[in-house]
Scaffold this active site. Structure first.
Site, PDB file in Angstrom:
ATOM      1  N   PHE A 363       0.806  -1.218   0.000  1.00  0.00           N
ATOM      2  CA  PHE A 363       0.000   0.000   0.000  1.00  0.00           C
ATOM      3  C   PHE A 363       0.844   1.276   0.000  1.00  0.00           C
ATOM      4  O   PHE A 363       0.403   2.324  -0.468  1.00  0.00           O
ATOM      5  CB  PHE A 363      -0.947   0.014   1.205  1.00  0.00           C
ATOM      6  CG  PHE A 363      -2.277  -0.616   0.920  1.00  0.00           C
ATOM      7  CD1 PHE A 363      -3.396   0.173   0.725  1.00  0.00           C
ATOM      8  CD2 PHE A 363      -2.409  -1.983   0.836  1.00  0.00           C
ATOM      9  CE1 PHE A 363      -4.634  -0.402   0.452  1.00  0.00           C
ATOM     10  CE2 PHE A 363      -3.644  -2.575   0.567  1.00  0.00           C
ATOM     11  CZ  PHE A 363      -4.755  -1.773   0.381  1.00  0.00           C
ATOM     12  N   ILE A 367       0.989   0.319  -6.054  1.00  0.00           N
ATOM     13  CA  ILE A 367       0.048   1.161  -6.798  1.00  0.00           C
ATOM     14  C   ILE A 367      -0.480   2.319  -5.959  1.00  0.00           C
ATOM     15  O   ILE A 367      -0.978   3.305  -6.491  1.00  0.00           O
ATOM     16  CB  ILE A 367      -1.142   0.338  -7.367  1.00  0.00           C
ATOM     17  CG1 ILE A 367      -1.929  -0.342  -6.242  1.00  0.00           C
ATOM     18  CG2 ILE A 367      -0.648  -0.674  -8.369  1.00  0.00           C
ATOM     19  CD1 ILE A 367      -3.219  -0.994  -6.734  1.00  0.00           C
ATOM     20  N   TYR A 368      -0.358   2.202  -4.618  1.00  0.00           N
ATOM     21  CA  TYR A 368      -0.782   3.294  -3.752  1.00  0.00           C
ATOM     22  C   TYR A 368       0.430   4.050  -3.198  1.00  0.00           C
ATOM     23  O   TYR A 368       0.396   4.629  -2.131  1.00  0.00           O
ATOM     24  CB  TYR A 368      -1.626   2.759  -2.584  1.00  0.00           C
ATOM     25  CG  TYR A 368      -2.948   2.177  -3.022  1.00  0.00           C
ATOM     26  CD1 TYR A 368      -3.999   3.013  -3.393  1.00  0.00           C
ATOM     27  CD2 TYR A 368      -3.143   0.807  -3.090  1.00  0.00           C
ATOM     28  CE1 TYR A 368      -5.220   2.496  -3.801  1.00  0.00           C
ATOM     29  CE2 TYR A 368      -4.354   0.278  -3.498  1.00  0.00           C
ATOM     30  CZ  TYR A 368      -5.392   1.125  -3.847  1.00  0.00           C
ATOM     31  OH  TYR A 368      -6.584   0.617  -4.248  1.00  0.00           O
ATOM     32  N   GLY A 369       1.530   4.025  -3.907  1.00  0.00           N
ATOM     33  CA  GLY A 369       2.800   4.552  -3.412  1.00  0.00           C
ATOM     34  C   GLY A 369       2.794   6.010  -3.030  1.00  0.00           C
ATOM     35  O   GLY A 369       3.680   6.469  -2.316  1.00  0.00           O
TER      36      GLY A 369
END
Length: 437
Positions: A363, A367-369
């Protein structure tokens, strides 16, 4: 008579003894006067941003993001008139003369720190009463102070309350609480765990050990609130709180000091195992055919507390060396992975801290970097699973970070340092808890 025989010595963030021979029931969020004060202030205190209100009324920009009421402007000297506004707010918020209502000016009147009377919380089902009573009183104080007409009242209300009730919370409003609204708590008892890491970082003025202690206090009080500290589990939570959150027996401080200059996650593992053997928490057991030694413990709960304290120390050593918060998820994972391989015993929270770390890495790095560790809280789907011992590490990492996050503490939570961070209970929780014993 003490409920538990376990005793600990409490040390501060500088390795100085605060209180010795404390039975662990004395640090419980249910009985410790310091913890109770901290939790009480968390529920009863909000900050009113008079500077923000003044700017919102002047520009029509209110409700956050890109919301603006074009062509509307009102000139109100809220900061200059802070004393008059504070007096009006207090007269409406207090229940009886001389109760514990308190208003403190911050930053020359740009902010007001308002403590609502206990009567309002006692008569309420939730802590909403703090934000709503202060927001309503502030709105009316402004209308009264500047003789606002009936057609402009809603404009003033927008500057204070933000987009509520079009949104569930006071989005873009100028009344700030440590606690999120109850509707954002994704389970029973999560209110005190729903506090972002960056808030705790700022309230403790970027002090990693104090920040971890503040987060641990919120987290463990939450564990008690959600029913995770009933029966035999209470001792487990108190040991976790004491050893990891409150630097019991100076273990976190000693581990960081020993490994801080040249150490790694691996050397912290070695130091922790040495300390656990020395303190007779674990001892060498059977030896495998390969020569591998399995360690035994007669007290898995105490070992769990040591493992969790070691996890915090490893976080400080690793994230402190790089001045980066992003490494906290890898530290949570690999410190405990190495510890399990070294001893044959379970890691922090019996493996659940490693579970948090795997999801957390995804997370905060994949993709939620863009989020970064500072935006996480103990209510988050990723970080909730460790029993109050993951968030203190995240707070410590963010306190030691030198600007690697997209949303650092100053960007998201500076207001919490300027307001709540001026109260000793929040700024120095370790001393607060020790005094409450």
């Amino acid at each position: 008579m003490a409920k538990y025989k376990d005793t600990i010595d409490l040390y501060d963030d500088e390795g100085k003894l605060l209180k010795s021979n404390v039975t662990i029931d004395k640090i419980s969020p249910l009985t410790n006067k310091g913890a109770l004060e901290l939790i009480d202030l968390t529920k009863r205190t909000v900050a009113v941003n008079l500077g923000g209100i003044e700017e919102a009324l002047k520009t029509g920009k209110m409700g956050g993001k890109s919301n603006q009421i074009l062509g509307r402007s009102m000139s109100c000297s809220c900061v200059k008139d802070c004393d008059a506004l504070a007096a009006k707010i207090k007269s409406m918020v207090q229940v009886t003369e001389g109760d514990n209502t308190k208003i403190t000016k911050v930053a020359g009147g740009k902010m007001l720190l308002v403590e609502v009377p206990s009567a309002r919380i006692n008569a309420a089902a939730t802590y909403d009463a703090t934000s709503t009573s202060v927001a309503a009183a502030t709105t009316y104080a402004l209308i009264e102070q500047y003789k606002v007409g009936m057609f402009d009242g809603s404009y003033v209300k927008g500057a204070v309350w933000g987009t509520y009730p079009q949104t569930m919370d006071m989005q873009g409003g100028n009344v700030v609480s440590i606690l999120s609204i109850p509707q954002n708590n994704e389970g029973l008892g999560y209110a005190l765990r729903n506090i972002p890491a960056n808030h705790a970082v700022m309230m403790t003025h970027r002090n990693a050990i104090q920040g971890a202690a503040l987060s641990a206090t919120f987290e463990q009080a939450g564990e008690f609130e959600m029913g995770a500290a009933i029966g035999p589990f209470e001792r487990a939570q108190l040991l976790l709180y004491g050893y990891q959150g409150l630097n019991a027996n100076n273990i976190v401080y000693d581990l960081v000091k020993k490994n801080g200059k040249t150490g790694t996650i691996g050397t912290v593992v070695q130091s922790l195992v040495e300390r656990a053997i020395e303190d007779k928490v674990i001892k060498a057991g059977k030896k495998g055919k390969s020569g591998y030694i399995f360690y035994d413990t007669k007290d898995p709960m105490l070992w769990n507390a040591y493992a969790s304290a070691g996890t915090l120390a490893a976080t400080m050593v690793n994230c402190g060396a790089g001045r980066f918060a992003q490494a906290v998820s890898a530290t949570l994972l690999y410190f405990n992975d190495l510890l399990e391989h070294e001893t044959g015993l379970p890691g922090s929270d019996f493996g659940r801290t490693m579970g948090v770390a795997v999801g957390f890495s995804f997370f905060s790095h994949s993709i939620y970097g863009g989020g970064g560790p500072g935006g996480f809280n103990g209510n988050h789907v990723v970080t909730r699973h460790a029993a109050g011992v993951g968030m203190p590490c995240i707070v410590a990492a963010c306190a030691l970070d030198a600007g690697t996050q997209m949303f650092g503490p100053e960007a998201t939570s500076k207001v919490y340092q300027d307001t709540f961070g001026q109260i000793d209970a929040f700024k120095k929780p370790m001393q607060t808890i020790a005094k409450g014993v």
